[in-house]
Design a protein around this motif. Structure first.
Motif, PDB file in Angstrom:
ATOM      1  N   LEU A  85      -0.540   8.091   6.878  1.00  0.00           N
ATOM      2  CA  LEU A  85      -0.920   6.697   6.591  1.00  0.00           C
ATOM      3  C   LEU A  85       0.156   5.869   6.223  1.00  0.00           C
ATOM      4  O   LEU A  85       1.031   6.445   5.113  1.00  0.00           O
ATOM      5  CB  LEU A  85      -2.230   6.595   6.027  1.00  0.00           C
ATOM      6  CG  LEU A  85      -3.518   6.897   6.804  1.00  0.00           C
ATOM      7  CD1 LEU A  85      -4.656   7.215   6.080  1.00  0.00           C
ATOM      8  CD2 LEU A  85      -3.881   5.759   7.718  1.00  0.00           C
ATOM      9  N   LYS A  86       0.317   4.627   6.554  1.00  0.00           N
ATOM     10  CA  LYS A  86       1.554   3.595   6.127  1.00  0.00           C
ATOM     11  C   LYS A  86       0.495   2.611   5.347  1.00  0.00           C
ATOM     12  O   LYS A  86      -0.612   2.271   5.690  1.00  0.00           O
ATOM     13  CB  LYS A  86       2.134   3.267   7.151  1.00  0.00           C
ATOM     14  CG  LYS A  86       2.883   4.416   7.840  1.00  0.00           C
ATOM     15  CD  LYS A  86       3.589   3.568   9.149  1.00  0.00           C
ATOM     16  CE  LYS A  86       4.502   4.846   9.903  1.00  0.00           C
ATOM     17  NZ  LYS A  86       4.979   4.269  11.151  1.00  0.00           N
ATOM     18  N   VAL A  87       1.333   1.854   4.551  1.00  0.00           N
ATOM     19  CA  VAL A  87       0.912   0.579   3.953  1.00  0.00           C
ATOM     20  C   VAL A  87       0.233  -0.411   5.016  1.00  0.00           C
ATOM     21  O   VAL A  87      -0.881  -1.039   4.804  1.00  0.00           O
ATOM     22  CB  VAL A  87       1.623   0.044   2.925  1.00  0.00           C
ATOM     23  CG1 VAL A  87       1.169  -1.302   2.490  1.00  0.00           C
ATOM     24  CG2 VAL A  87       2.040   0.959   1.804  1.00  0.00           C
ATOM     25  N   ASP A  88       0.814  -0.342   6.371  1.00  0.00           N
ATOM     26  CA  ASP A  88       0.590  -1.419   7.219  1.00  0.00           C
ATOM     27  C   ASP A  88      -0.778  -0.830   7.836  1.00  0.00           C
ATOM     28  O   ASP A  88      -1.275  -1.666   8.730  1.00  0.00           O
ATOM     29  CB  ASP A  88       1.761  -1.523   8.258  1.00  0.00           C
ATOM     30  CG  ASP A  88       2.786  -2.317   7.756  1.00  0.00           C
ATOM     31  OD1 ASP A  88       4.084  -2.206   8.184  1.00  0.00           O
ATOM     32  OD2 ASP A  88       2.831  -3.056   6.466  1.00  0.00           O
ATOM     33  N   ASP A  89      -1.212   0.190   7.674  1.00  0.00           N
ATOM     34  CA  ASP A  89      -2.440   0.530   8.129  1.00  0.00           C
ATOM     35  C   ASP A  89      -3.700   0.030   7.649  1.00  0.00           C
ATOM     36  O   ASP A  89      -4.801   0.217   7.950  1.00  0.00           O
ATOM     37  CB  ASP A  89      -2.628   2.168   8.282  1.00  0.00           C
ATOM     38  CG  ASP A  89      -1.455   2.992   9.295  1.00  0.00           C
ATOM     39  OD1 ASP A  89      -1.130   3.946   8.810  1.00  0.00           O
ATOM     40  OD2 ASP A  89      -1.458   2.118  10.211  1.00  0.00           O
TER      41      ASP A  89
END
Length: 123
Positions: A85-89
């Protein structure tokens, strides 16, 4: 009107994983499409992934290789496994169902949206 119900959202650090579930056991008809969408604050709702009754799967470009969608037709449930998971998710993840209902002299396609579950990914 009965809606699909999401669960499994929460907060996680970047690189972590979460699994979302959508229950649609109370919804009638043949599910033509089941899908996950997401909407971040101030942004449009976008497709994360969908799966048809024939098992054809489509992923949004930003999640390919990281997310996996699956469905259990007998239980009328939809899942989304989210890895790396990324912050943009970070977004509200919303379950969508397109269902076909037919009866004597009657056919209709309904589109149903859940209320969503929040996913927050920290740095």
């Amino acid at each position: 009107q009965v809606r699909p119900v999401e669960s499994g959202g929460g907060s996680v650090q970047a690189g972590g994983s979460l699994r979302l579930s959508c229950s649609a056991s109370q919804i009638a008809g043949t599910f033509l499409v089941m899908a996950w969408y997401r909407q971040a604050p101030g942004k449009e709702r976008t497709l994360v992934a969908d799966i048809t009754s024939a098992g054809v799967i489509t992923y949004g470009d930003s999640v390919k290789g990281r997310f996996t969608i699956s469905r259990d037709s007998a239980k009328k449930t939809l899942s989304l496994e989210m890895n790396s998971l990324k912050v943009d998710d970070t977004a509200v993840y919303i379950c969508y169902i397109r269902t076909f209902i037919s009866g004597f002299g009657y056919q209709n396609v309904d589109e149903l949206w859940g209320q969503g579950t929040q996913v927050t990914v920290g740095e």
